[in-house]
Design a protein around this motif. Structure first.
Motif, PDB file in Angstrom:
ATOM      1  N   MET A  92     -59.926 -89.237 -66.149  1.00  0.00           N
ATOM      2  CA  MET A  92     -59.719 -87.823 -66.457  1.00  0.00           C
ATOM      3  C   MET A  92     -58.992 -87.112 -65.305  1.00  0.00           C
ATOM      4  O   MET A  92     -59.008 -87.570 -64.169  1.00  0.00           O
ATOM      5  N   ILE A 102     -64.828 -91.064 -65.995  1.00  0.00           N
ATOM      6  CA  ILE A 102     -64.389 -89.847 -65.304  1.00  0.00           C
ATOM      7  C   ILE A 102     -63.169 -90.095 -64.436  1.00  0.00           C
ATOM      8  O   ILE A 102     -62.370 -89.185 -64.188  1.00  0.00           O
ATOM      9  N   THR A 122     -57.116 -84.907 -74.048  1.00  0.00           N
ATOM     10  CA  THR A 122     -57.789 -84.991 -72.749  1.00  0.00           C
ATOM     11  C   THR A 122     -58.890 -83.941 -72.629  1.00  0.00           C
ATOM     12  O   THR A 122     -59.929 -84.190 -72.010  1.00  0.00           O
ATOM     13  N   LEU A 146     -62.547 -85.197 -71.683  1.00  0.00           N
ATOM     14  CA  LEU A 146     -63.238 -84.830 -70.444  1.00  0.00           C
ATOM     15  C   LEU A 146     -64.583 -84.179 -70.730  1.00  0.00           C
ATOM     16  O   LEU A 146     -65.547 -84.340 -69.976  1.00  0.00           O
ATOM     17  N   ARG A 205     -64.479 -85.285 -59.494  1.00  0.00           N
ATOM     18  CA  ARG A 205     -64.618 -86.594 -60.149  1.00  0.00           C
ATOM     19  C   ARG A 205     -65.267 -87.631 -59.231  1.00  0.00           C
ATOM     20  O   ARG A 205     -66.215 -88.322 -59.632  1.00  0.00           O
TER      21      ARG A 205
END
Length: 563
Positions: free
Chosen positions: A214, A211, A15, A19, A101
């Protein structure tokens, strides 16, 4: 889930890498929009439709019979920067209100609207310019939100590398714009430039979808009283599931540190406003001015002189196909940024920025002196020297000042005012971006290649500002960076040796990180004190069986919360 790899004994999850790559699409959008305009201004169909042309001008003769006035070309290029300036200032409240985000998703939508405005005109240059300004609103807000999100979410051990991917993607976007432009310049009609602009819609779509997969910034979640989600976010970047994060000392220790910092700021200062960015307490004003200065000086390095007007500049030194030269510069810029990521991670922030400023200044002096001494069009050797010096300048810029400043914007400011200070710093970047984009045609007409001497001097100034005012923030958590700036015994030129209380050096932080990974810091059932990062007892926390206790031992609610 499992760790993808380990750095300094600390597990790093997939991750963390994802990201960095997905959020950095915001940089790609920025770079693509920056790179396309230099070549579009020279496309025959664009000239024929929007420039001033002599009678009888045709598509085949447009490059010789059509030209933009300085005002018109300046506005077409620079109105993007006006939009980005406003967008950068709006980025802070949007990111604070919606979260990092969802703010990016909204900003991508604004950018797409701007692209649509640009490609739906074929006769009115003002509409094209306004479309660039609307797109700039999205680009500016993203330029404030993305580095901040990456710095707040990435593990400290690789924060510099992950944040630097934003700059890497800027350079990648510039290069791709150059390549697409050279591929479409032979198209008949408006599709030659509409294709270049329209493809730009794809990039914000990728960012918007990616996004949302994430994790949210753990610092934003803690600030909005969602510690369970913050713990889950911290666990994901270290390759842990929700249950693994609850029982592992590493994310719990980080969560306690973040919560302590947020509580201290709330109790001692209260809620933040824009004026708080200019308060001298806790060196907040110092850091606001430092961030604004560094972002301004990044523009004043002269890099965008080549990116915005590079095709025109190299056309003037006698290069027959300036599009090819642009691609060469773009490739150098992109390739060297990989080296910049490694340099910033291995050698810190201060040293590379100081050396980079001196290096860039040297080659700009060569560029300007060569172009001033002889007429490049009449001396092919001079033209080649100017291209080489420009490439060596870009090499230094891509490896130091380009990634370094974006890293610092994400890690220099305290949590409470980080979004607003990042917006102010980024806005100062866009102010100078606009000034340089708009006035460069006028300045070139007045002093020609002597313009390079101005940028060379600004690079030396940048190196001096870094030496006397910037603190070394590599290998430290964001909370520890805040401590360092407030330690009266620490000076910028000695900050590389500074370490938080309880650590003998920054190497010791690495060793204790390895111990934490080996479960030596906190054994199950063992109560261990987490060092109060402010050293004044304001918001001390303990961890007991992986649970966080707050002031006076009152437990924080760790029940699952809807995001």
């Amino acid at each position: 889930m499992g760790a993808l790899f380990h750095v300094e004994g600390v597990p790093i999850g997939i991750t963390s890498v994802a990201l960095a790559l997905i959020a950095s699409m915001g940089g790609f959008i920025f770079g693509y929009d920056t790179g396309q305009i230099s070549d579009i201004l020279l496309m025959p169909d664009f000239l024929l439709r929007f420039a001033d042309c002599s009678s009888g001008a045709t598509l085949t003769t447009a490059t010789d019979t059509c030209s933009f006035t300085n005002v018109r070309s300046g506005l077409i290029v620079a109105l993007l920067s006006i939009g980005t300036l406003a967008g950068a200032l709006m980025g802070a409240p949007i990111a604070d209100f919606l979260g990092r985000r969802y703010a990016m998703v909204v900003e991508c939508g604004v950018f797409i609207i701007g692209v649509i405005v640009q490609i739906t005109t074929t006769q009115t240059w003002q509409q094209f310019a306004v479309g660039r300004m609307i797109s700039g609103l999205g680009v500016g807000a993203l330029s404030a939100a993305v580095p901040m999100y990456q710095a707040e979410t990435a593990p400290a051990q690789i924060r510099g590398s992950l944040t630097a991917t934003y700059q890497l993607f800027i350079t990648f976007g510039i290069l791709i714009a150059y390549c697409i432009s050279i591929g479409t310049r032979g198209y008949d009609g408006p599709s030659s430039w509409q294709t270049v602009v329209g493809i730009g819609i794809a990039w914000p779509v990728i960012l918007s979808v990616g996004i949302l997969l994430m994790p949210e910034s753990p610092r934003w979640l803690v600030f909005h009283d969602k510690p369970e989600l913050a713990l889950q976010s911290l666990g994901r970047v270290h390759g842990m599931t929700r249950d693994e994060a609850r029982g592992h000392p590493l994310p719990n220790k980080h969560l306690a540190e973040i919560q302590s910092n947020v509580d201290f700021e709330r109790q001692s200062i209260g809620r933040s406003g824009w004026l708080d960015c200019f308060r001298p307490q806790k060196k907040v004003l110092y850091r606001t001015l430092l961030g604004m200065s560094l972002q301004s000086l990044q523009q004043l390095t002269g890099a965008n002189y080549f990116f915005y007007y590079g095709a025109t500049v190299f056309q003037s030194v006698g290069i027959s196909d300036s599009f090819i030269t642009q691609i060469i510069l773009g490739a150098v810029n992109f390739g060297c940024t990989f080296g910049g990521i490694l340099i910033m991670e291995k050698f810190g922030r201060r040293g590379p920025l100081i050396i980079g400023g001196i290096w860039q200044s040297l080659w700009l002096f060569v560029f300007a002196a060569a172009g001033t001494a002889k007429v490049p069009q009449e001396n092919p050797g001079i033209g080649k020297l100017m291209i080489v010096s420009a490439c060596l300048f870009i090499l230094g810029y891509a490896m130091t000042w380009a990634p370094g400043i974006w890293i610092l914007i994400g890690e220099t400011f305290p949590t409470r005012t980080r979004a607003k200070q990042a917006s102010l710093a980024t806005a100062s970047n866009w102010i100078w971006n606009f000034l340089l984009a708009f006035f460069t045609p006028f300045i070139i007409n007045a002093i020609d290649f002597r313009y390079g001497f101005v940028f060379a001097s600004c690079n030396l100034l940048g190196a001096a500002v870094v030496y006397f005012f910037l603190y070394e923030s590599s290998d430290l958590s964001l909370e520890a960076v805040d401590m360092m700036y407030n330690d009266p015994a620490c000076k910028p030129w000695t900050s590389g040796r500074w370490a938080p209380a309880g650590y003998s050096s920054r190497k010791d932080i690495e060793e204790q990180g390895k111990a934490a990974q080996a479960h030596k810091d906190f054994a199950p059932g063992e109560e261990s004190r987490v060092e109060n990062i402010h050293g004044n007892g304001v918001s001390e926390k303990t961890m007991n069986n992986g649970k966080i206790e707050g002031v006076n031992g009152a437990p924080y609610s760790m029940a699952p919360q809807a995001e």
